[in-house]
Scaffold this active site. Sequence first.
Site, PDB file in Angstrom:
ATOM      1  N   HIS A 377       0.768  -1.161   0.160  1.00 54.95           N
ATOM      2  CA  HIS A 377      -0.045   0.060   0.038  1.00 54.95           C
ATOM      3  C   HIS A 377       0.720   1.191   0.065  1.00 54.95           C
ATOM      4  CE1 HIS A 377      -4.225  -1.496   0.426  1.00 54.95           C
ATOM      5  NE2 HIS A 377      -3.565  -2.375   1.128  1.00 54.95           N
ATOM      6  N   LYS A 568      -9.922  13.661   3.857  1.00 55.68           N
ATOM      7  CA  LYS A 568      -8.968  12.408   3.556  1.00 55.68           C
ATOM      8  C   LYS A 568      -8.083  12.659   4.868  1.00 55.68           C
ATOM      9  CE  LYS A 568      -7.114  13.531  -0.610  1.00 55.68           C
ATOM     10  NZ  LYS A 568      -7.220  12.237  -1.280  1.00 55.68           N
ATOM     11  N   ARG A 569      -7.300  11.636   5.301  1.00 55.47           N
ATOM     12  CA  ARG A 569      -6.554  11.783   6.231  1.00 55.47           C
ATOM     13  C   ARG A 569      -5.556  12.879   6.239  1.00 55.47           C
ATOM     14  NH1 ARG A 569      -6.223   7.857  10.742  1.00 55.47           N
ATOM     15  NH2 ARG A 569      -4.591   9.311  11.483  1.00 55.47           N
ATOM     16  N   LYS A 574      -0.291  14.441   1.175  1.00 52.15           N
ATOM     17  CA  LYS A 574      -1.589  14.610   0.780  1.00 52.15           C
ATOM     18  C   LYS A 574      -1.582  16.057   0.413  1.00 52.15           C
ATOM     19  CE  LYS A 574      -3.976  10.633   2.680  1.00 52.15           C
ATOM     20  NZ  LYS A 574      -4.783   9.935   1.535  1.00 52.15           N
ATOM     21  N   THR A 676      -8.912   6.347  -2.873  1.00 55.96           N
ATOM     22  CA  THR A 676     -10.233   5.763  -3.124  1.00 55.96           C
ATOM     23  C   THR A 676     -11.478   6.740  -3.301  1.00 55.96           C
ATOM     24  OG1 THR A 676     -10.341   4.924  -0.979  1.00 55.96           O
ATOM     25  CG2 THR A 676      -9.759   3.346  -2.669  1.00 55.96           C
ATOM     26  N   LYS A 680     -14.691   8.090  -5.282  1.00 55.69           N
ATOM     27  CA  LYS A 680     -16.057   8.305  -4.852  1.00 55.69           C
ATOM     28  C   LYS A 680     -16.626   9.503  -5.180  1.00 55.69           C
ATOM     29  CE  LYS A 680     -14.486   6.157  -0.489  1.00 55.69           C
ATOM     30  NZ  LYS A 680     -14.004   6.693   0.794  1.00 55.69           N
TER      31      LYS A 680
HETATM   32  C1  PLP Z   1     -12.765   6.866   1.334  1.00 55.01           C
HETATM   33  C2  PLP Z   1     -12.244   7.399   2.597  1.00 55.01           C
HETATM   34  C3  PLP Z   1     -10.939   7.526   2.972  1.00 55.01           C
HETATM   35  C4  PLP Z   1      -9.793   7.491   1.755  1.00 55.01           C
HETATM   36  O1  PLP Z   1      -9.802   8.639   1.181  1.00 55.01           O
HETATM   37  P1  PLP Z   1      -8.439   9.279   0.187  1.00 55.01           P
HETATM   38  O2  PLP Z   1      -8.820  10.464  -0.350  1.00 55.01           O
HETATM   39  O3  PLP Z   1      -8.243   7.967  -0.689  1.00 55.01           O
HETATM   40  O4  PLP Z   1      -7.469   9.335   1.301  1.00 55.01           O
HETATM   41  C5  PLP Z   1     -10.538   7.996   4.084  1.00 55.01           C
HETATM   42  N1  PLP Z   1     -11.386   7.913   5.246  1.00 55.01           N
HETATM   43  C6  PLP Z   1     -12.824   7.357   4.980  1.00 55.01           C
HETATM   44  C7  PLP Z   1     -13.579   7.860   6.098  1.00 55.01           C
HETATM   45  C8  PLP Z   1     -13.198   7.314   3.439  1.00 55.01           C
HETATM   46  O5  PLP Z   1     -14.561   7.044   3.562  1.00 55.01           O
END
Ligand code: PLP
Length: 843
Positions: A377, A568-569, A574, A676, A680
């Site tokens: 990952h 995101k985190r 990032k 991911t 979404k």
């Molecule tokens: C999808 C998701 C992530 C991943 O987000 P990235 O933008 O790909 O880092 C992190 N936390 C939650 C709650 C998510 O639903």
Amino acid sequence: MDSILKSKTKTPQTNIQIEDDRTGMSPETLKRAFLDNLFYLQGINQTDATLYDYYVALAYTVRDRLLHRFLKTVETYKQEKVKLVSYFSAEFLMGRYLGNNLINLGMYEQTRQIIEDLGLDFDEILEQEPDPGLGNGGLGRLAACFLDSLASLEIPAIGYGIRYEFGIFHQMIRDGWQVEIPDNWLRFGNPWELPRPDETVEIMLGGHTEMGHNELGHPKAVWIPARTVLAIPYDTPVPGYQTNTVNPLRLWKAEASESFNFDAFNAGQYDQAVAEKMDAETISKVLYPNDNTPAGRELRLEQQYFFVSASLQDLIRIHLRTHDSLDDFHEKVAVQLNDTHPAVAVAELMRLLIDKHNYSWNHAWDITQKTLSYTNHTLMPEALERWSAGLFGRLLPRHLEIIYEINQRFLDNVRTWFPGDDRLTTSLSLIEEGDEKQIRMANLACVGSHAINGVAALHTDLLKKDTLKDFAKLWPEKFYNKTNGVTPRRWILLSNQELSTLITEKIGDGWLKNLDEMRKLEAFIEDAKFRQRWQEIKQNNKRSLAAYILKHRNIQIDPNSLFDVQVKRIHEYKRQHLAVLGIIAFYNRIKQNPGLDIVPRTFIFGGKAAPGYFLAKLVIKLINSVAEVVNNDPDVRGRLKVVFLPNFNVSLGQRIYPAADLSEQVSTAGKEASGTGNMKFAMNGALTIGTLDGANIEIREEAGAENFFLFGLTAEEVYRRKAEGYNPMDYYHGNGELRGVIDRISSGHFSHGNGGLFSPIVDPLMSHDPYMLMADFQSYVEAQDAVSEAYRDQDRWTRMSILNSARMGKFSSDRTIREYCNEIWGVKPVKINIEDYNPASLS
Ligand SMILES: *Cc1c(COP(=O)(O)O)cnc(C)c1O
């Protein structure tokens, strides 16, 4: 308009003829079961029931309707001796179960109706469920999407992990800073799980090894542990979408072997007797809140070994119930390691086969390699897990021996294949030499697996070229790419119900099982009424997010502004701080020219920082500080708003992704393995501003370059620029707008005159800028200007939005799982027939 969530015809049949059967699906039966659960199971009168009580009663009502499918699924797997996928993951970020289970069982609308007939607010009841936060972010959420796809594709599968008593912390913001509150999610119980104490497994820890003898008198190693703990399984049924398959998610809880040390108790040391019990239970107490940074703590290794050993022992027990030996174990079990957190499985499976089941080394090694496969990952060297051999050996003395032996045999082979290549052996070794020897868990996982995969095309490419290049040279045939995906059931159907209804109206509901069918929407792009509906739905989602923000943060935002979102985190790679530099650039333009005509924007941020990650926490403070100034500056009014939404989690994501116009995917190229969240957003009609990183590249390929706002250096350029000697000050001196932005922060404008507050963020930008914000700034701002231009033409924007949604078929986790099944696991769908199965007959 009839909601597609109704889909009565697609409800998997229950076979139950008896009309008053307690798991029937008729409105009368559902209503009675719901009220019966409230009264008989919870002992609560309707007059006294809280919304939470109603949630629990409804959860039990739904669980009852899962159970016969669940038991029939498990029974079928056993009878047909199927090959089972077992997904090993330290994290499962499942999100709330109730709404999703109702959808997958095909009873969402019926249930809403009976709840509303009782005068209750259905949405409010769904909101009562605590979000099960047993993961940090993308990695844990991936595991959850995979479980949904596995059951939806009717693949025999089980998820294995840890039943953390405390999940990811609850984030609050005080004075702009993150504050962590423990997440006691099990406090009021958990209606979805089934404890299975009769399937408890014993786990050994610590101690030493001795030479002993096996039953045949051959010498063998014997592990004398210092202590043992019990692993108690808790099963949560995971239903597929409109299938009868309900697979288990099996999470282990740690308990003391003896609830009591009687010797200590009899000696009058009651406190010590209890302390040992508490000690054992610590193992499954709390999720480590680190994302992409390993925690080199003994308890973390205990957690990893605890769930890996329990799960492998469980799989072996299951196998031996229907097979004579473990010779064909790998033909009946495929274990996928979600990152290196479960990589100790390599040594544990060897130990179980050799020490417990008397296999020879070579035979055990063959079975182990054929059973295991490993998903990487991360490319960042600092994020690769390493354990000091000292710590490792104190906790797992036998496993340390096994790892040394694996290494010796492996390196002997390497030396014969590539004589004299010391660099190669050093790089491939499972052990990193140095002041203190370190065990490289990624190397262990690579050597012990038959398949190794990255999670997006670029990521797999860079793995082969860089991070794992020597393994790729050795075994090119072991490497696969499996671009991540997300489940369209939770991330479109459940979170964006109005849009789902529109899509189904136009193209039927086949897209929910085959997301490629979304392409059919392109045929409607010239239909002005369709485009208008598309836009209205986005607007409705924005209004409902605005109402949520007003209620929870007391901030008024304009639903007509462009919603520019980064959730995101929080991580330096990032680059949330790059987005902040962009906001300040807009702000400065308005300050210089208060009459400026710009597209009004609302910047929405969300995400947790690891509690020990100071810079990430300072980025949150920076966002909130900029928000305070920008939101209150009369010059800016009506044009820029900045909001940080606390406690970003799956439930909040379900509100946010559908309401976004613009998705910020701005990581330094080469750093984000896949992402991911990017998928979404795009599925829900947001356009992306992003770098050529992770799955962004493939999203852009699918959506079309003209429907994507690209900026920044490529991974190749990042690499080259660093090699050439990168000087960020060139950009500071050469770019007036950038200089204005940096100086604005340094002047203390956002920190009540305290210019030093943000210097831990600014200073590195000016010296070495490891994530290359300075190099990408100009290109980012230009892309943002292109975004504004496109947004001014709402019709053009809507067309781009439709095309993004319509072309995201590739990013369904169903596609990802199909690829794993065909290329790595060698498993096929198995139909679950519930027609001959009547739970009433069992009594
Ligand atoms: C999808 C998701 C992530 C991943 O987000 P990235 O933008 O790909 O880092 C992190 N936390 C939650 C709650 C998510 O639903």
